[in-house]
Motif scaffolding. Sequence first.
Motif, PDB file in Angstrom:
ATOM      1  N   LEU A   6       0.830  -1.203   0.000  1.00  0.00           N
ATOM      2  CA  LEU A   6       0.000   0.000   0.000  1.00  0.00           C
ATOM      3  C   LEU A   6       0.868   1.259   0.000  1.00  0.00           C
ATOM      4  CD1 LEU A   6      -2.805   1.376   0.304  1.00  0.00           C
ATOM      5  CD2 LEU A   6      -2.420   1.261   2.768  1.00  0.00           C
ATOM      6  N   PHE A   7       1.886   1.263   0.872  1.00  0.00           N
ATOM      7  CA  PHE A   7       2.759   2.429   0.947  1.00  0.00           C
ATOM      8  C   PHE A   7       3.613   2.583  -0.307  1.00  0.00           C
ATOM      9  CE2 PHE A   7       1.566   2.155   5.385  1.00  0.00           C
ATOM     10  CZ  PHE A   7       1.385   3.496   5.699  1.00  0.00           C
ATOM     11  N   ALA A  14       2.404   9.624  -5.174  1.00  0.00           N
ATOM     12  CA  ALA A  14       2.874  10.907  -4.637  1.00  0.00           C
ATOM     13  C   ALA A  14       4.140  11.390  -5.323  1.00  0.00           C
ATOM     14  CB  ALA A  14       3.106  10.773  -3.134  1.00  0.00           C
ATOM     15  N   GLY A  15       4.633  10.665  -6.298  1.00  0.00           N
ATOM     16  CA  GLY A  15       5.823  11.102  -7.018  1.00  0.00           C
ATOM     17  C   GLY A  15       7.117  10.650  -6.373  1.00  0.00           C
ATOM     18  N   GLY A  16       7.085   9.614  -5.536  1.00  0.00           N
ATOM     19  CA  GLY A  16       8.311   9.042  -5.007  1.00  0.00           C
ATOM     20  C   GLY A  16       8.533   9.189  -3.522  1.00  0.00           C
ATOM     21  N   LYS A  17       7.826  10.092  -2.870  1.00  0.00           N
ATOM     22  CA  LYS A  17       8.084  10.302  -1.451  1.00  0.00           C
ATOM     23  C   LYS A  17       6.796  10.669  -0.724  1.00  0.00           C
ATOM     24  CE  LYS A  17      11.766  12.188   1.320  1.00  0.00           C
ATOM     25  NZ  LYS A  17      12.849  13.095   1.491  1.00  0.00           N
ATOM     26  N   LEU A  18       6.688  10.216   0.532  1.00  0.00           N
ATOM     27  CA  LEU A  18       5.546  10.574   1.378  1.00  0.00           C
ATOM     28  C   LEU A  18       6.042  11.390   2.553  1.00  0.00           C
ATOM     29  CD1 LEU A  18       3.689   7.120   1.589  1.00  0.00           C
ATOM     30  CD2 LEU A  18       3.034   9.081   0.198  1.00  0.00           C
ATOM     31  N   ILE A  19       5.272  12.398   2.908  1.00  0.00           N
ATOM     32  CA  ILE A  19       5.601  13.140   4.127  1.00  0.00           C
ATOM     33  C   ILE A  19       4.939  12.423   5.310  1.00  0.00           C
ATOM     34  CG2 ILE A  19       5.893  15.335   2.909  1.00  0.00           C
ATOM     35  CD1 ILE A  19       3.122  16.139   4.007  1.00  0.00           C
ATOM     36  N   GLN A  20       5.382  12.740   6.518  1.00  0.00           N
ATOM     37  CA  GLN A  20       4.882  12.042   7.701  1.00  0.00           C
ATOM     38  C   GLN A  20       3.368  12.137   7.838  1.00  0.00           C
ATOM     39  OE1 GLN A  20       6.769   9.982   9.688  1.00  0.00           O
ATOM     40  NE2 GLN A  20       4.741   9.366  10.413  1.00  0.00           N
ATOM     41  N   ASP A  24       0.827   9.016   8.284  1.00  0.00           N
ATOM     42  CA  ASP A  24      -0.123   8.939   9.394  1.00  0.00           C
ATOM     43  C   ASP A  24      -1.549   8.748   8.884  1.00  0.00           C
ATOM     44  OD1 ASP A  24       2.001   9.294  11.130  1.00  0.00           O
ATOM     45  OD2 ASP A  24       1.588  11.430  11.459  1.00  0.00           O
ATOM     46  N   ASP A  25      -1.917   9.506   7.841  1.00  0.00           N
ATOM     47  CA  ASP A  25      -3.259   9.384   7.276  1.00  0.00           C
ATOM     48  C   ASP A  25      -3.488   7.995   6.691  1.00  0.00           C
ATOM     49  OD1 ASP A  25      -3.911  11.970   7.991  1.00  0.00           O
ATOM     50  OD2 ASP A  25      -3.559  12.812   5.978  1.00  0.00           O
ATOM     51  N   LEU A  26      -2.495   7.465   5.980  1.00  0.00           N
ATOM     52  CA  LEU A  26      -2.630   6.113   5.422  1.00  0.00           C
ATOM     53  C   LEU A  26      -2.756   5.065   6.533  1.00  0.00           C
ATOM     54  CD1 LEU A  26      -0.195   6.114   2.374  1.00  0.00           C
ATOM     55  CD2 LEU A  26      -2.642   5.650   2.334  1.00  0.00           C
ATOM     56  N   ASN A  27      -1.984   5.233   7.594  1.00  0.00           N
ATOM     57  CA  ASN A  27      -2.088   4.304   8.725  1.00  0.00           C
ATOM     58  C   ASN A  27      -3.489   4.327   9.332  1.00  0.00           C
ATOM     59  OD1 ASN A  27       0.329   2.805   9.008  1.00  0.00           O
ATOM     60  ND2 ASN A  27       1.361   4.654   9.739  1.00  0.00           N
ATOM     61  N   LYS A  28      -4.098   5.503   9.438  1.00  0.00           N
ATOM     62  CA  LYS A  28      -5.456   5.601   9.968  1.00  0.00           C
ATOM     63  C   LYS A  28      -6.446   4.864   9.073  1.00  0.00           C
ATOM     64  CE  LYS A  28      -4.858   9.993  12.348  1.00  0.00           C
ATOM     65  NZ  LYS A  28      -5.107  11.431  12.285  1.00  0.00           N
ATOM     66  N   VAL A  29      -6.274   5.013   7.774  1.00  0.00           N
ATOM     67  CA  VAL A  29      -7.161   4.323   6.838  1.00  0.00           C
ATOM     68  C   VAL A  29      -7.016   2.810   6.993  1.00  0.00           C
ATOM     69  CG1 VAL A  29      -7.604   3.848   4.388  1.00  0.00           C
ATOM     70  CG2 VAL A  29      -7.275   6.204   5.171  1.00  0.00           C
TER      71      VAL A  29
END
Length: 185
Positions: A6-7, A14-20, A24-29
């Motif tokens: 998923l990540f 997101a074009g190669g990188k995720l911000i914190q 966090d939002d993905l973890n909540k989902v």
Amino acid sequence: MNRKPLFDAARVLAGGKLIQAQVDDLNKVVDGLSSTQGMTTSRVGINLITSFEDEKLNAYDDGVGVWTIGFGTTVYPNGVKVKKGDVCTAEQAKAFFTYDLKRFEAAVNGAVKVSLTQNQFDALVLLTYNIGSAAFKSSTLLKKLNTKDYAGAADQFLVWNCGGGEVLKGLVRRREAERTLFIKK
């Protein structure tokens, strides 16, 4: 649940990188997807409930002034409270039980935000069946559980041992059984 795929997909989007904040939002989902939504009580849980909630076809005072019928029904499916003098058939008692069980399963499914084993779910439904949805939803047990303090939540079962302001032997026995089921692997 393996979150890596998923990540990985999210990083591509997101074009190669995720911000914190995105992590966090993905973890909540993902946590929301893996919560107890849709769990139902197992045969073990149903048998435990009915071992504590004997079938009574004539309404009775539960010992603290609450009129009860069937397998612990206090409010009929139509919303009317059970009252002194009420009588039901064995078939009606089973129907009331099925209705009550679905209500309490829904309460647990809606309130618990962490993953549970089947035994943990069954124990929570058994407790909620006895103390009611409102008491469960405002309980310290639920607060501890939703912070992933499973041991602290398990210990909270034993707190619910009073009826009418007094410790009742039957509730002590029931809470010990619920706690034992909750911590069983």
